[in-house]
Design a protein around this motif. Structure first.
Motif, PDB file in Angstrom:
ATOM      1  N   MET A  76      24.894  63.234  54.165  1.00  0.00           N
ATOM      2  CA  MET A  76      25.568  64.160  53.265  1.00  0.00           C
ATOM      3  C   MET A  76      26.180  65.298  54.075  1.00  0.00           C
ATOM      4  N   ASN A  77      27.442  65.571  53.817  1.00  0.00           N
ATOM      5  CA  ASN A  77      28.067  66.754  54.393  1.00  0.00           C
ATOM      6  C   ASN A  77      27.895  67.899  53.401  1.00  0.00           C
ATOM      7  N   ILE A  78      27.301  68.991  53.849  1.00  0.00           N
ATOM      8  CA  ILE A  78      27.103  70.142  52.971  1.00  0.00           C
ATOM      9  C   ILE A  78      28.084  71.232  53.374  1.00  0.00           C
ATOM     10  N   TYR A  79      28.962  71.587  52.439  1.00  0.00           N
ATOM     11  CA  TYR A  79      29.997  72.564  52.744  1.00  0.00           C
ATOM     12  C   TYR A  79      29.611  73.976  52.299  1.00  0.00           C
ATOM     13  N   GLY A  80      28.860  74.059  51.228  1.00  0.00           N
ATOM     14  CA  GLY A  80      28.455  75.383  50.757  1.00  0.00           C
ATOM     15  C   GLY A  80      28.731  75.575  49.280  1.00  0.00           C
ATOM     16  N   CYS A  81      28.255  76.706  48.772  1.00  0.00           N
ATOM     17  CA  CYS A  81      28.395  77.020  47.345  1.00  0.00           C
ATOM     18  C   CYS A  81      29.648  77.892  47.140  1.00  0.00           C
ATOM     19  N   PRO A  82      29.995  78.203  45.884  1.00  0.00           N
ATOM     20  CA  PRO A  82      31.189  79.036  45.643  1.00  0.00           C
ATOM     21  C   PRO A  82      31.109  80.413  46.306  1.00  0.00           C
ATOM     22  N   TRP A  83      29.910  80.844  46.653  1.00  0.00           N
ATOM     23  CA  TRP A  83      29.746  82.176  47.250  1.00  0.00           C
ATOM     24  C   TRP A  83      29.967  82.186  48.756  1.00  0.00           C
ATOM     25  N   CYS A  84      29.879  81.043  49.403  1.00  0.00           N
ATOM     26  CA  CYS A  84      29.999  81.040  50.872  1.00  0.00           C
ATOM     27  C   CYS A  84      31.067  80.075  51.367  1.00  0.00           C
ATOM     28  N   TYR A  85      31.590  79.235  50.498  1.00  0.00           N
ATOM     29  CA  TYR A  85      32.584  78.258  50.924  1.00  0.00           C
ATOM     30  C   TYR A  85      33.901  78.533  50.202  1.00  0.00           C
ATOM     31  N   PRO A  86      34.842  79.197  50.886  1.00  0.00           N
ATOM     32  CA  PRO A  86      36.082  79.642  50.228  1.00  0.00           C
ATOM     33  C   PRO A  86      36.913  78.486  49.666  1.00  0.00           C
ATOM     34  N   ALA A  87      36.806  77.294  50.252  1.00  0.00           N
ATOM     35  CA  ALA A  87      37.613  76.164  49.779  1.00  0.00           C
ATOM     36  C   ALA A  87      36.870  75.341  48.730  1.00  0.00           C
ATOM     37  N   HIS A  88      35.848  75.925  48.114  1.00  0.00           N
ATOM     38  CA  HIS A  88      35.068  75.218  47.097  1.00  0.00           C
ATOM     39  C   HIS A  88      35.954  74.779  45.932  1.00  0.00           C
ATOM     40  N   ARG A  99      27.985  81.758  55.934  1.00  0.00           N
ATOM     41  CA  ARG A  99      27.303  80.457  55.992  1.00  0.00           C
ATOM     42  C   ARG A  99      26.580  80.355  57.325  1.00  0.00           C
ATOM     43  N   ARG A 100      25.317  80.021  57.235  1.00  0.00           N
ATOM     44  CA  ARG A 100      24.557  79.808  58.458  1.00  0.00           C
ATOM     45  C   ARG A 100      23.941  78.420  58.442  1.00  0.00           C
ATOM     46  N   CYS A 101      23.909  77.785  59.584  1.00  0.00           N
ATOM     47  CA  CYS A 101      23.310  76.455  59.686  1.00  0.00           C
ATOM     48  C   CYS A 101      21.812  76.563  59.387  1.00  0.00           C
ATOM     49  N   PRO A 102      21.298  75.763  58.451  1.00  0.00           N
ATOM     50  CA  PRO A 102      19.870  75.840  58.115  1.00  0.00           C
ATOM     51  C   PRO A 102      18.973  75.422  59.278  1.00  0.00           C
ATOM     52  N   PHE A 113      30.665  72.032  58.589  1.00  0.00           N
ATOM     53  CA  PHE A 113      29.701  71.704  57.531  1.00  0.00           C
ATOM     54  C   PHE A 113      28.385  71.256  58.157  1.00  0.00           C
ATOM     55  N   ALA A 114      27.331  71.390  57.392  1.00  0.00           N
ATOM     56  CA  ALA A 114      26.038  70.902  57.841  1.00  0.00           C
ATOM     57  C   ALA A 114      25.880  69.447  57.424  1.00  0.00           C
ATOM     58  N   VAL A 115      25.196  68.681  58.240  1.00  0.00           N
ATOM     59  CA  VAL A 115      24.972  67.267  57.931  1.00  0.00           C
ATOM     60  C   VAL A 115      23.503  67.077  57.574  1.00  0.00           C
ATOM     61  N   ALA A 116      23.261  66.338  56.521  1.00  0.00           N
ATOM     62  CA  ALA A 116      21.887  66.092  56.081  1.00  0.00           C
ATOM     63  C   ALA A 116      21.681  64.604  55.861  1.00  0.00           C
ATOM     64  N   ARG A 117      20.441  64.176  56.031  1.00  0.00           N
ATOM     65  CA  ARG A 117      20.102  62.788  55.705  1.00  0.00           C
ATOM     66  C   ARG A 117      19.564  62.761  54.278  1.00  0.00           C
ATOM     67  N   VAL A 118      20.011  61.780  53.525  1.00  0.00           N
ATOM     68  CA  VAL A 118      19.629  61.684  52.111  1.00  0.00           C
ATOM     69  C   VAL A 118      18.616  60.553  51.951  1.00  0.00           C
ATOM     70  N   VAL A 130      18.050  68.336  56.130  1.00  0.00           N
ATOM     71  CA  VAL A 130      19.185  68.858  56.897  1.00  0.00           C
ATOM     72  C   VAL A 130      18.997  68.554  58.379  1.00  0.00           C
ATOM     73  N   LEU A 131      19.999  67.920  58.969  1.00  0.00           N
ATOM     74  CA  LEU A 131      19.945  67.584  60.390  1.00  0.00           C
ATOM     75  C   LEU A 131      20.531  68.706  61.240  1.00  0.00           C
ATOM     76  N   GLY A 132      21.537  69.402  60.712  1.00  0.00           N
ATOM     77  CA  GLY A 132      22.125  70.511  61.459  1.00  0.00           C
ATOM     78  C   GLY A 132      23.630  70.537  61.349  1.00  0.00           C
ATOM     79  N   CYS A 133      24.224  71.492  62.068  1.00  0.00           N
ATOM     80  CA  CYS A 133      25.676  71.630  62.091  1.00  0.00           C
ATOM     81  C   CYS A 133      26.205  70.885  63.312  1.00  0.00           C
ATOM     82  N   PRO A 134      27.534  70.736  63.438  1.00  0.00           N
ATOM     83  CA  PRO A 134      28.079  70.024  64.608  1.00  0.00           C
ATOM     84  C   PRO A 134      27.602  70.633  65.931  1.00  0.00           C
TER      85      PRO A 134
END
Ligand code: ZN
Ligand code: ZN
Length: 140
Positions: A76-88, A99-102, A113-118, A130-134
């Motif tokens: 899963m690519n996580i881009y962010g919520c309406p509060w932190c991702y301007p292109a939401h 936005r900070r990498c978890p 974007f952050a990448v996560a395993r589902v 969450v696996l991390g950011c690039p």
């Protein structure tokens, strides 16, 4: 002989009522199960904070994410919520949050974007790891 038959009829009648009420109870429980099943695909439930900025999201606010398969993995690519991702897709909210990498805690660049395993387990809530950011994924 007649009263015995009557007792048997009454007893089987009681048994039938018991079975029917058991079945009804099971039916009543089912809608609850179905709604929790729906939650599985709903990573962004209203009490879940955004994984990137930590903002507690209101009902209807969603983390923009994309699930895809890579070989056997579900990612899963996580881009962010309406509060932190301007292109939401739902539009950006102000004031904008960082936005900070978890995983590594570093601020994330625009378009990153952050990448996560589902993990999808039948009958259970979807689990996202969450696996991390690039940046931190490549440095490992
Ligand atoms: Zn956010
Ligand atoms: Zn990172």
């Amino acid at each position: 002989m007649f009263p015995e038959i009557l007792i048997i009829i009454i007893l089987s009648g009681i048994f039938l009522v018991l079975v029917l009420s058991l079945i009804r109870e099971k039916r009543q429980n089912r809608p609850e199960e179905e709604s929790s099943y729906l939650d599985e695909t709903d990573l962004e439930d209203d009490r879940t904070p955004c994984p990137l900025c930590g903002k507690k999201l209101h009902r209807g606010e969603r983390v923009h994410s994309q699930i895809y398969s890579k070989g056997e993995d579900r990612l899963m690519n996580i881009y962010g919520c309406p509060w932190c991702y301007p292109a939401h897709p739902a539009g950006a909210r102000k004031p904008e949050r960082e936005r900070r990498c978890p995983s590594c805690g570093l601020p994330m660049k625009e378009g990153s974007f952050a990448v996560a395993r589902v993990f999808e387990r039948p009958g259970r809530k979807m689990h996202v790891h969450v696996l991390g950011c690039p940046v931190c994924r490549n440095s490992r």
